[in-house]
Design a protein around this motif. Structure first.
Motif, PDB file in Angstrom:
ATOM      1  N   VAL A 132      26.991  54.538  60.165  1.00 45.15           N
ATOM      2  CA  VAL A 132      25.790  53.946  59.567  1.00 45.15           C
ATOM      3  C   VAL A 132      24.891  55.077  59.074  1.00 45.15           C
ATOM      4  O   VAL A 132      25.031  56.222  59.512  1.00 45.15           O
ATOM      5  N   ASN A 133      23.973  54.752  58.173  1.00 47.86           N
ATOM      6  CA  ASN A 133      23.046  55.772  57.680  1.00 47.86           C
ATOM      7  C   ASN A 133      22.271  56.378  58.837  1.00 47.86           C
ATOM      8  O   ASN A 133      21.670  55.650  59.638  1.00 47.86           O
ATOM      9  N   ALA A 134      22.265  57.718  58.881  1.00 49.04           N
ATOM     10  CA  ALA A 134      21.612  58.400  60.000  1.00 49.04           C
ATOM     11  C   ALA A 134      20.098  58.224  59.969  1.00 49.04           C
ATOM     12  O   ALA A 134      19.422  58.432  60.970  1.00 49.04           O
ATOM     13  N   GLY A 135      19.562  57.786  58.848  1.00 43.36           N
ATOM     14  CA  GLY A 135      18.114  57.587  58.759  1.00 43.36           C
ATOM     15  C   GLY A 135      17.633  56.284  59.385  1.00 43.36           C
ATOM     16  O   GLY A 135      16.432  56.087  59.590  1.00 43.36           O
ATOM     17  N   LEU A 136      18.556  55.400  59.720  1.00 42.69           N
ATOM     18  CA  LEU A 136      18.154  54.099  60.280  1.00 42.69           C
ATOM     19  C   LEU A 136      17.744  54.249  61.738  1.00 42.69           C
ATOM     20  O   LEU A 136      18.372  54.996  62.484  1.00 42.69           O
ATOM     21  N   PRO A 137      16.702  53.516  62.169  1.00 44.80           N
ATOM     22  CA  PRO A 137      16.336  53.557  63.596  1.00 44.80           C
ATOM     23  C   PRO A 137      17.483  53.018  64.452  1.00 44.80           C
ATOM     24  O   PRO A 137      18.162  52.067  64.056  1.00 44.80           O
ATOM     25  N   TRP A 138      17.663  53.620  65.620  1.00 43.27           N
ATOM     26  CA  TRP A 138      18.752  53.177  66.506  1.00 43.27           C
ATOM     27  C   TRP A 138      18.621  51.706  66.878  1.00 43.27           C
ATOM     28  O   TRP A 138      19.608  51.000  67.020  1.00 43.27           O
ATOM     29  N   GLU A 139      17.374  51.242  67.046  1.00 39.90           N
ATOM     30  CA  GLU A 139      17.204  49.844  67.480  1.00 39.90           C
ATOM     31  C   GLU A 139      17.590  48.859  66.364  1.00 39.90           C
ATOM     32  O   GLU A 139      17.806  47.687  66.634  1.00 39.90           O
ATOM     33  N   GLU A 140      17.672  49.310  65.131  1.00 41.29           N
ATOM     34  CA  GLU A 140      18.205  48.423  64.087  1.00 41.29           C
ATOM     35  C   GLU A 140      19.734  48.396  64.151  1.00 41.29           C
ATOM     36  O   GLU A 140      20.338  47.324  64.115  1.00 41.29           O
ATOM     37  N   VAL A 141      20.353  49.572  64.283  1.00 45.17           N
ATOM     38  CA  VAL A 141      21.815  49.614  64.184  1.00 45.17           C
ATOM     39  C   VAL A 141      22.505  49.064  65.422  1.00 45.17           C
ATOM     40  O   VAL A 141      23.634  48.572  65.342  1.00 45.17           O
ATOM     41  N   LEU A 297      22.791  46.613  56.807  1.00 43.09           N
ATOM     42  CA  LEU A 297      21.886  47.473  57.585  1.00 43.09           C
ATOM     43  C   LEU A 297      21.444  48.664  56.736  1.00 43.09           C
ATOM     44  O   LEU A 297      20.252  48.989  56.661  1.00 43.09           O
ATOM     45  N   ASN A 298      22.417  49.304  56.078  1.00 47.50           N
ATOM     46  CA  ASN A 298      22.109  50.477  55.259  1.00 47.50           C
ATOM     47  C   ASN A 298      21.148  50.142  54.123  1.00 47.50           C
ATOM     48  O   ASN A 298      20.313  50.957  53.732  1.00 47.50           O
ATOM     49  N   GLU A 299      21.293  48.926  53.596  1.00 52.93           N
ATOM     50  CA  GLU A 299      20.418  48.498  52.488  1.00 52.93           C
ATOM     51  C   GLU A 299      19.063  47.994  52.986  1.00 52.93           C
ATOM     52  O   GLU A 299      18.217  47.592  52.184  1.00 52.93           O
ATOM     53  N   GLY A 300      18.877  47.981  54.305  1.00 60.75           N
ATOM     54  CA  GLY A 300      17.602  47.523  54.860  1.00 60.75           C
ATOM     55  C   GLY A 300      17.429  46.013  54.790  1.00 60.75           C
ATOM     56  O   GLY A 300      16.318  45.500  54.899  1.00 60.75           O
ATOM     57  N   LYS A 301      18.535  45.278  54.615  1.00 59.98           N
ATOM     58  CA  LYS A 301      18.431  43.820  54.478  1.00 59.98           C
ATOM     59  C   LYS A 301      18.523  43.099  55.817  1.00 59.98           C
ATOM     60  O   LYS A 301      18.291  41.896  55.893  1.00 59.98           O
ATOM     61  N   LEU A 302      18.923  43.809  56.862  1.00 56.67           N
ATOM     62  CA  LEU A 302      18.978  43.221  58.207  1.00 56.67           C
ATOM     63  C   LEU A 302      17.989  43.987  59.079  1.00 56.67           C
ATOM     64  O   LEU A 302      18.173  45.175  59.323  1.00 56.67           O
TER      65      LEU A 302
END
Ligand SMILES: [Zn+2]
Ligand SMILES: [Zn+2]
Length: 339
Positions: A132-141, A297-302
């Motif tokens: 997953v994109n490393a920029g995403l917060p862990w609590e999202e992924v 997730l990567n697109e910020g849609k979830l």
């Protein structure tokens, strides 16, 4: 290293284990960041999951960071952020050949049939890890796996843009199904007994909500669909009665998606199934849904948007499981965090 292990039913402890190492050239060593606590973890803890054997390290909702990769691993390097696809399968049985490895006859689920991810480090084959994109917060992924369950139910229901979907139950799985159904372009109605859960469903995109304690669910559904009923009914309550109701609630040419493990019988007459030409399908775990979920997730849609309500450290494992068990109304998703 520390691991949350159910030694035997009702005996949960933080066990000291040896650091896992690469065994095959396709293996990857992962350092765990966050793990979600799921209803099925509670069942293993209480000895009510017939598939689990003991002792068992729990955890199938896992996000972590790659620390080492085997010589044959392509596409993953140390430092990558990954989520776990918890199913391992034979690749040759009928289910696997049909592209449905989630019901493989040799199926082994990480954290159920084999030790899972509630430990500081684990090793899995690269094919069970998704970057997953490393920029995403862990609590999202960390929610990738529960989202994949929602994605599977929506896929099994063949939900399309413009469909009217009814979901029984606004618990964490109901909410994950809701998010995926909305992304598929459906109009969604949901039911639950708890007003706060209905409010949360509304806040997460449900177009209509209904409490069976206050209204007749079928009448309300027929009202808002001009008498048509729901094109897809997804049952995340999973009682014999909700299955029976689903048959009545489905529209002509409708689909009913079942996620339950209840062994009690439902009384289902044949007439509405034939007359409306209904499709009734089961939905278990997920098939090929991780790529889609990771992309969303990567697109910020979830976004978790309040789905995560509690966090505990690994030292608080017992407290976490007791709390989740005793507070079903306030806990949506609780996480274990690893340092
Ligand atoms: Zn789960
Ligand atoms: Zn198989």
């Amino acid at each position: 290293m520390n691991a949350i292990q159910v030694k035997e039913a009702h005996d949960l402890r933080v066990a000291q284990l040896e650091m896992p190492t690469l065994k095959n050239p396709t293996d990857v060593v992962v350092k765990v960041k966050l793990a979600g606590i799921c209803g099925s973890d509670m069942h293993i803890y209480h000895g009510t999951n017939p598939l689990a054997t003991y002792p068992r390290i729990l955890g199938h909702e896992i996000a972590g960071e790659v620390v080492e990769v085997g010589s044959d691993v392509a596409g993953l390097v140390a430092g990558d952020h990954v989520v776990v696809e918890p199913i391992r399968y034979c690749g040759t049985c009928y289910a696997c050949r049909k592209g449905r490895p989630n019901v493989c006859k040799e199926l082994s689920v990480f954290g159920v049939h084999e030790d899972g991810g509630m430990r500081e480090f684990f090793v899995l084959p690269a094919r069970q890890l998704h970057k997953v994109n490393a920029g995403l917060p862990w609590e999202e992924v960390v929610l990738a796996e529960p989202y994949s369950i929602g994605a599977q139910a929506v896929w099994r229901g063949k939900v399309e843009s413009g469909d009217f979907v009814f979901i029984h139950g606004c618990g964490p799985i109901g909410i994950c199904i809701l998010k995926m159904a909305k992304l598929a372009g459906a109009t969604v109605m949901m039911s639950d007994l708890k007003p706060e859960r209905l409010a949360f469903a509304k806040a997460n995109g449900a177009d209509f909500v209904v409490s069976p304690l206050e209204e007749d669910v079928l009448s309300k559904l027929l009202d808002v669909t001009n008498g048509e009923g729901a094109n897809v009914v997804i049952d995340a309550v999973c009682l014999p009665q909700t299955f029976e109701q689903s048959i009545q609630m489905a529209s002509v040419a409708g689909t009913i998606v079942i996620l339950g493990f209840d062994e009690r019988f439902s009384q289902i007459p044949q007439l509405p199934i034939t007359k409306k030409e209904l499709t009734i399908v089961g939905s278990r775990l997920q098939t090929n849904q991780f790529a889609k979920v990771v992309q969303l997730l990567n697109e910020g849609k979830l976004k978790e948007n309040g789905l995560i309500t509690h966090r505990f450290t690994i030292d608080q494992a017992q407290e976490a499981f007791t709390f989740v068990e005793q507070n079903p109304d306030t806990v949506r998703k609780a996480l274990i965090e690893f340092s």
